[in-house]
Design a protein around this motif. Sequence first.
Motif, mmCIF file in Angstrom:
data_model
loop_
_atom_site.group_PDB
_atom_site.id
_atom_site.type_symbol
_atom_site.label_atom_id
_atom_site.label_comp_id
_atom_site.label_asym_id
_atom_site.label_seq_id
_atom_site.Cartn_x
_atom_site.Cartn_y
_atom_site.Cartn_z
ATOM 1 N N MET A 1 0.847 -1.199 0.000
ATOM 2 C CA MET A 1 0.000 0.000 0.000
ATOM 3 C C MET A 1 0.887 1.256 0.000
ATOM 4 S SD MET A 1 -3.166 -1.025 0.047
ATOM 5 C CE MET A 1 -4.117 0.326 0.724
ATOM 6 N N SER A 2 0.389 2.326 -0.592
ATOM 7 C CA SER A 2 1.139 3.568 -0.665
ATOM 8 C C SER A 2 1.240 4.227 0.712
ATOM 9 C CB SER A 2 0.465 4.526 -1.653
ATOM 10 O OG SER A 2 -0.915 4.596 -1.418
ATOM 11 N N LYS A 3 2.209 5.118 0.856
ATOM 12 C CA LYS A 3 2.497 5.721 2.150
ATOM 13 C C LYS A 3 1.541 6.868 2.460
ATOM 14 C CE LYS A 3 7.464 4.783 1.720
ATOM 15 N NZ LYS A 3 8.798 5.413 1.639
ATOM 16 N N SER A 4 1.413 7.147 3.767
ATOM 17 C CA SER A 4 0.577 8.261 4.207
ATOM 18 C C SER A 4 1.152 8.824 5.494
ATOM 19 C CB SER A 4 -0.864 7.807 4.422
ATOM 20 O OG SER A 4 -1.679 8.890 4.790
ATOM 21 N N ILE A 5 1.425 10.115 5.508
ATOM 22 C CA ILE A 5 2.027 10.749 6.676
ATOM 23 C C ILE A 5 0.973 11.026 7.746
ATOM 24 C CG2 ILE A 5 1.753 13.090 5.735
ATOM 25 C CD1 ILE A 5 4.425 13.795 7.078
ATOM 26 N N GLN A 6 1.372 10.829 9.016
ATOM 27 C CA GLN A 6 0.510 11.159 10.144
ATOM 28 C C GLN A 6 0.779 12.606 10.561
ATOM 29 O OE1 GLN A 6 -1.886 9.310 11.776
ATOM 30 N NE2 GLN A 6 -1.626 7.704 10.223
ATOM 31 N N ILE A 7 -0.258 13.412 10.578
ATOM 32 C CA ILE A 7 -0.114 14.823 10.912
ATOM 33 C C ILE A 7 -0.242 15.004 12.428
ATOM 34 C CG2 ILE A 7 -1.034 17.149 10.563
ATOM 35 C CD1 ILE A 7 0.124 15.896 8.014
ATOM 36 N N PRO A 8 0.767 15.617 13.075
ATOM 37 C CA PRO A 8 0.641 15.892 14.513
ATOM 38 C C PRO A 8 -0.391 16.996 14.760
ATOM 39 C CG PRO A 8 2.684 16.808 13.647
ATOM 40 C CD PRO A 8 2.065 16.031 12.525
ATOM 41 N N ASP A 9 -0.712 17.232 16.018
ATOM 42 C CA ASP A 9 -1.691 18.268 16.342
ATOM 43 C C ASP A 9 -1.187 19.644 15.925
ATOM 44 O OD1 ASP A 9 -3.368 16.393 17.412
ATOM 45 O OD2 ASP A 9 -2.774 16.773 19.507
ATOM 46 N N CYS A 10 -2.111 20.442 15.423
ATOM 47 C CA CYS A 10 -1.774 21.810 15.018
ATOM 48 C C CYS A 10 -1.871 22.749 16.215
ATOM 49 C CB CYS A 10 -2.732 22.291 13.930
ATOM 50 S SG CYS A 10 -2.582 21.421 12.361
ATOM 51 N N TYR A 11 -1.031 23.779 16.193
ATOM 52 C CA TYR A 11 -1.091 24.833 17.205
ATOM 53 C C TYR A 11 -1.700 26.073 16.555
ATOM 54 C CZ TYR A 11 0.581 28.909 19.796
ATOM 55 O OH TYR A 11 0.654 30.102 20.452
ATOM 56 N N TYR A 12 -2.720 26.625 17.183
ATOM 57 C CA TYR A 12 -3.376 27.822 16.669
ATOM 58 C C TYR A 12 -2.955 29.026 17.507
ATOM 59 C CZ TYR A 12 -6.370 24.718 13.952
ATOM 60 O OH TYR A 12 -6.828 23.773 13.059
ATOM 61 N N PRO A 13 -2.121 29.916 16.961
ATOM 62 C CA PRO A 13 -1.647 31.070 17.738
ATOM 63 C C PRO A 13 -2.742 32.074 18.069
ATOM 64 C CG PRO A 13 -0.926 31.238 15.448
ATOM 65 C CD PRO A 13 -1.539 29.889 15.612
ATOM 66 N N LYS A 14 -3.823 32.063 17.298
ATOM 67 C CA LYS A 14 -4.937 32.987 17.550
ATOM 68 C C LYS A 14 -6.236 32.342 17.094
ATOM 69 C CE LYS A 14 -2.884 35.922 14.816
ATOM 70 N NZ LYS A 14 -2.541 37.113 13.985
ATOM 71 N N GLU A 15 -7.340 32.882 17.539
ATOM 72 C CA GLU A 15 -8.643 32.366 17.152
ATOM 73 C C GLU A 15 -8.893 32.644 15.667
ATOM 74 O OE1 GLU A 15 -11.228 30.711 18.798
ATOM 75 O OE2 GLU A 15 -9.630 30.334 20.250
ATOM 76 N N PRO A 16 -9.546 31.706 14.966
ATOM 77 C CA PRO A 16 -9.911 31.974 13.566
ATOM 78 C C PRO A 16 -10.768 33.230 13.472
ATOM 79 C CG PRO A 16 -10.265 29.674 14.118
ATOM 80 C CD PRO A 16 -9.972 30.375 15.405
ATOM 81 N N ALA A 17 -10.663 33.928 12.336
ATOM 82 C CA ALA A 17 -11.383 35.188 12.151
ATOM 83 C C ALA A 17 -12.192 35.150 10.861
ATOM 84 C CB ALA A 17 -10.392 36.347 12.127
ATOM 85 N N LEU A 18 -13.204 35.984 10.797
ATOM 86 C CA LEU A 18 -13.988 36.120 9.575
ATOM 87 C C LEU A 18 -13.370 37.199 8.697
ATOM 88 C CD1 LEU A 18 -17.631 35.950 11.010
ATOM 89 C CD2 LEU A 18 -16.508 34.239 9.584
ATOM 90 N N VAL A 19 -13.167 36.878 7.444
ATOM 91 C CA VAL A 19 -12.657 37.841 6.464
ATOM 92 C C VAL A 19 -13.837 38.275 5.610
ATOM 93 C CG1 VAL A 19 -11.114 38.225 4.509
ATOM 94 C CG2 VAL A 19 -10.370 36.806 6.434
ATOM 95 N N THR A 20 -14.125 39.549 5.639
ATOM 96 C CA THR A 20 -15.272 40.088 4.916
ATOM 97 C C THR A 20 -14.817 40.826 3.657
ATOM 98 O OG1 THR A 20 -15.205 42.085 6.259
ATOM 99 C CG2 THR A 20 -16.631 40.307 7.032
ATOM 100 N N PRO A 21 -15.709 41.042 2.708
ATOM 101 C CA PRO A 21 -15.341 41.783 1.499
ATOM 102 C C PRO A 21 -14.853 43.187 1.829
ATOM 103 C CG PRO A 21 -17.443 40.659 1.196
ATOM 104 C CD PRO A 21 -17.094 40.535 2.645
ATOM 105 N N SER A 22 -13.810 43.646 1.134
ATOM 106 C CA SER A 22 -13.244 44.965 1.402
ATOM 107 C C SER A 22 -14.096 46.088 0.821
ATOM 108 C CB SER A 22 -11.819 45.061 0.839
ATOM 109 O OG SER A 22 -11.835 44.849 -0.568
ATOM 110 N N GLY A 23 -14.909 45.781 -0.162
ATOM 111 C CA GLY A 23 -15.763 46.789 -0.780
ATOM 112 C C GLY A 23 -17.230 46.468 -0.588
ATOM 113 N N GLN A 24 -18.057 47.370 -1.049
ATOM 114 C CA GLN A 24 -19.500 47.174 -0.928
ATOM 115 C C GLN A 24 -19.953 46.078 -1.888
ATOM 116 O OE1 GLN A 24 -21.713 50.773 -1.354
ATOM 117 N NE2 GLN A 24 -23.669 49.848 -0.794
ATOM 118 N N THR A 25 -20.845 45.227 -1.414
ATOM 119 C CA THR A 25 -21.362 44.129 -2.234
ATOM 120 C C THR A 25 -22.883 44.155 -2.227
ATOM 121 O OG1 THR A 25 -21.359 42.585 -0.368
ATOM 122 C CG2 THR A 25 -19.359 42.672 -1.724
#
Length: 430
Positions: A1-25
Amino acid sequence: MSKSIQIPDCYYPKEPALVTPSGQTPDHTIYLSNLDDQIFLRFSIKYLYLFKRRVGVESLKASLSKVLTVYYPLAGRLKASSENGEKLELDCNSEGALFAEACVSISVDQFLEASERPNISWRKLLYRVEAESFISIPPLVIQVTHLGCGGMILCTAISHCLCDGIGTAQFLQAWAHITTKPDTTLPIYPFHGRHMLKPRNPTKVTSSHPEFTYPASQEHISVLSQFLQCQQLVPVSATFTSSQILKIKKLCIPSLKCTSFEALAAHVWRSWAMALDLPPSLQVKLLFSVNARNKLKPGLPRGFYGNGFVLACAESLVDQLVSTNGHYSVKLIKEAKESVSDEKVRSVIDLLEKRKGKPDLSASLVISQWSKLGLEDLDFGEGRAHHMGPLASEIYCIFFPVIGDFYGFTVLMSVPEKAAAKFEQVLKVY
């Protein structure tokens, strides 16, 4: 079978944020066509990109905010229609796309050495949104993960109700374009109107639709369902170069002019039936998407941003499928593709208006084509991706591009554990 890497736990330096449109929509509600609002499309398409050099997060956020002014539906939210609670529509409220930043202790080279098939640990590379239902999740979720070596992994989840693979590639290319050339215009602008895909009045189902037709007899189907459900599914991956695909085409005797997709789809379909050891008298299907943009009359506008595909369906008895060479299965696939016309597409739309049909997956292989869409050419200014593929392996089959080989394909799907070794072996017989 082909190889697959195990991903360790991620560290999040800050809370995820919402990115909104820069102009009027525009502040309005977008109608979702019956092709958008199919029940089986109520999920997010998840992509993973690996880059050897990272791009500044603030730069990516700024360009994302700018591109969302044009692709503003991706900053909106799905909701149930006020007229029909079973139907979804899109509230273009500029609430924003969710953007997460993370770090993980692996290198680009480590990932590349064992990236042939995903595993469950790869899901750590995309921020998990806790939500009551699919419609509560933002249509666009992004995670940029910094690697210890200076590289980065970019993962995106885009609601399939809003667009197909062509639309996804169009958006990602637009985002990359604005990142690298912020003061230039986009090569393609999205067309957000979907009124051209409204059902006819009165509706007319004029074609047969085997992709939505369930078999009368359930005897073999129940056997297959039990076989699939009683075992753990494991991913199988195989890469086909252009020369290997040419060899597969040469197995088609008498020769038949066909595309690389048609030849490889036929080969994978036959290999799947052989590996699962299906009953010879079972009727099986191959379902695959066909771009309907130019099938319609008039065709959909350039940059059309929505689901512009329908499913084509090839059918065969298992015995005929596995006992004949590629000519038989390729011919079935070509006929299924050629059957898609303006009237066929209109008939599908009208069928879905009459009833919320779901594709027949009871004894079907579904192939999703990610190659030849430009997904692999993404460059945010620090070089093109060194790996592009799905975040997870599903029971449906994905054909995704091979970096550095435009004519190559990588095939990935999950199959029952007992069938995995045989499936991988049969795939290599050409």
